[in-house]
Scaffold this active site. Sequence first.
Site, PDB file in Angstrom:
ATOM      1  N   GLU A 170       0.803  -1.231   0.000  1.00 57.18           N
ATOM      2  CA  GLU A 170       0.000   0.000   0.000  1.00 57.18           C
ATOM      3  C   GLU A 170       0.831   1.274   0.000  1.00 57.18           C
ATOM      4  O   GLU A 170       0.751   2.098   0.918  1.00 57.18           O
ATOM      5  CB  GLU A 170      -0.967  -0.001   1.190  1.00 57.18           C
ATOM      6  CG  GLU A 170      -2.033  -1.054   1.087  1.00 57.18           C
ATOM      7  CD  GLU A 170      -3.122  -0.921   2.164  1.00 57.18           C
ATOM      8  OE1 GLU A 170      -3.005  -0.044   3.027  1.00 57.18           O
ATOM      9  OE2 GLU A 170      -4.077  -1.693   2.114  1.00 57.18           O
ATOM     10  N   GLU A 390      -5.251  -8.569   1.021  1.00 52.93           N
ATOM     11  CA  GLU A 390      -5.910  -8.183   2.277  1.00 52.93           C
ATOM     12  C   GLU A 390      -7.383  -7.920   2.027  1.00 52.93           C
ATOM     13  O   GLU A 390      -7.742  -7.328   1.013  1.00 52.93           O
ATOM     14  CB  GLU A 390      -5.324  -6.889   2.873  1.00 52.93           C
ATOM     15  CG  GLU A 390      -3.994  -7.049   3.537  1.00 52.93           C
ATOM     16  CD  GLU A 390      -3.480  -5.743   4.137  1.00 52.93           C
ATOM     17  OE1 GLU A 390      -4.294  -4.916   4.592  1.00 52.93           O
ATOM     18  OE2 GLU A 390      -2.251  -5.571   4.140  1.00 52.93           O
TER      19      GLU A 390
HETATM   20  C1  BGP Z   1      -4.267  -1.860   5.582  1.00 54.43           C
HETATM   21  C2  BGP Z   1      -2.881  -2.233   6.058  1.00 54.43           C
HETATM   22  C3  BGP Z   1      -2.868  -3.275   7.132  1.00 54.43           C
HETATM   23  C4  BGP Z   1      -4.009  -3.166   8.127  1.00 54.43           C
HETATM   24  C5  BGP Z   1      -5.338  -2.838   7.491  1.00 54.43           C
HETATM   25  C6  BGP Z   1      -6.398  -2.490   8.492  1.00 54.43           C
HETATM   26  O1  BGP Z   1      -4.234  -0.582   5.035  1.00 54.43           O
HETATM   27  O2  BGP Z   1      -2.103  -2.715   4.987  1.00 54.43           O
HETATM   28  O3  BGP Z   1      -1.599  -3.285   7.724  1.00 54.43           O
HETATM   29  O4  BGP Z   1      -3.687  -2.403   9.202  1.00 54.43           O
HETATM   30  O5  BGP Z   1      -5.222  -1.776   6.571  1.00 54.43           O
HETATM   31  O6  BGP Z   1      -6.230  -1.179   8.898  1.00 54.43           O
HETATM   32  P1  BGP Z   1      -6.586  -0.631  10.330  1.00 54.43           P
HETATM   33  O7  BGP Z   1      -5.707  -1.392  11.266  1.00 54.43           O
HETATM   34  O8  BGP Z   1      -6.279   0.812  10.286  1.00 54.43           O
HETATM   35  O9  BGP Z   1      -8.020  -0.903  10.531  1.00 54.43           O
END
Ligand code: BGP
Length: 490
Positions: A170, A390
């Site tokens: 990302e 993800e």
């Molecule tokens: C994505 C990231 C992850 C994870 C996920 C959830 O952007 O790649 O590392 O953290 O988001 O985000 P959050 O923890 O802010 O809910």
Amino acid sequence: MYHDQLDAFPKHFLWGAASAAYQIEGGWNADGKGPSIWDHFTKIPGKTFKGTNGDVAVDHYHRYKEDIALMAEMGLKSYRFSVAWSRILPEGIGSVNQKGLQFYEDLIDELIKHNIEPVLTLYHWDIPQSLQDKYNGWESRQAIDDFDHYARILFDRFKDKVKYWVSFNEQNVFTALGYRWQAHPPNISDVKRMFESNHIINLANAKAINSFHELVPNGVIGPSFGYGPMYSFDCAPDNILAELNGEEFQNHWWLDVYVHGKYPKVTLKQLNRLGIAPTIKDGDMELLQSAKPDFLGVNYYHGGTVRANEIEHPLQIDEQDLEKDFQATDPYLMKPKEEQAQSPETRMFTNVSNPHLETTDWGWEIDPIGIRIALRRLQNRYDLPMMITENGLGAYDELGVDEKVEDDYRINYLSAHIKEIQKAITDGVEVIGYCAWSFTDLLSWLNGYQKRYGFVYIDRDEQDEKRLERIPKKSYYWYKNVIQTNGEEL
Ligand code: BGP
């Protein structure tokens, strides 16, 4: 396009789950690890929820065998994790910390022992702090060579064990939050510096991909992009144009570079006009064009809805200004250029909420069909195989008195998204795997431990590490069955 019957998931579909080093490992200075920018940033008061940090996280560094045993018991086919650069090279450069490298070798061996395909991410946001101190990290072109050096150490060591590699996680998110919104390290608020460092990261990505193709001929590599499809608020032509702008500015700006080695013309022109386009030196574009990913990693949580700016913010102009000249009809253009440059998208689109979608407890839109739209658009434009690297739901899970977590809402969320992926596959999209975010609960970068994503509950909270016990949730057993039936029972 509706199908009478859906295609089955491919036979070797990689049913997986994902994590990132800083969010799970802990052991922040164990066995010679150096600090990363996240170790530093989380100690700045007021930056994270209740001052949480990853010093201990969920202690995966010491409990990885227990975690992998749970993955094996679930039947997981693949596991995506990231390597902490400063475990391998505590100073970012120089001599290798053998114990750090050994940790990942042991982790990979343990996965392979249980027939779980490792998916290794080189960079999930944690550049060594020493490189930040030394030359401002990603703002220096020196980081291109230093990242390549780090990546080559991993390619050399794991080329026979790891087939699937992710270069950057990302890039769109960590550059925006880190260099524009001051919400991530390095805690900067400067749009010009954001575009400059982003270009340098593009070059680092390309150089490392070229090294990969030289050193790991049997592997595949790609970036994981945080993709959100843009929707027009309605069919008014100026809103459709806003959608086009949004898609180009938020998505193609990165993806076109990854896949085609070029910046989208319209956005580049706009940034040039505002004086915030990145400095492109001789040879840069050649390097970008020489490196092509083998697949695209897609992180999907939600998209975004936009409309034309003038509608959202009706013109408010002083009578006096109206006298001046035609430019007076556009309040944005009346601002000094430096001010315009701080919000370059202002005239291109405005984000609005989508009245058709519900949101999570953290206000993220829930949009399963969006994942099919995402896959369709990306297949159309880039025509590469894709892995969902993800996708998941952050929620306040409660551990019941019977030590159970009944997370039916997570099951519903994941099931709805996976069904849409199956429809996309039936449409003709090439999807090779799906990594739910996340396997265990872990540290949410800014939201502490209360925002949970895992199939496995971790008994800890912001104040107290408690027993760090691992407790499979209801969704764990549900996903186990999904894998066993290769997605026939969702
Ligand atoms: C994505 C990231 C992850 C994870 C996920 C959830 O952007 O790649 O590392 O953290 O988001 O985000 P959050 O923890 O802010 O809910």
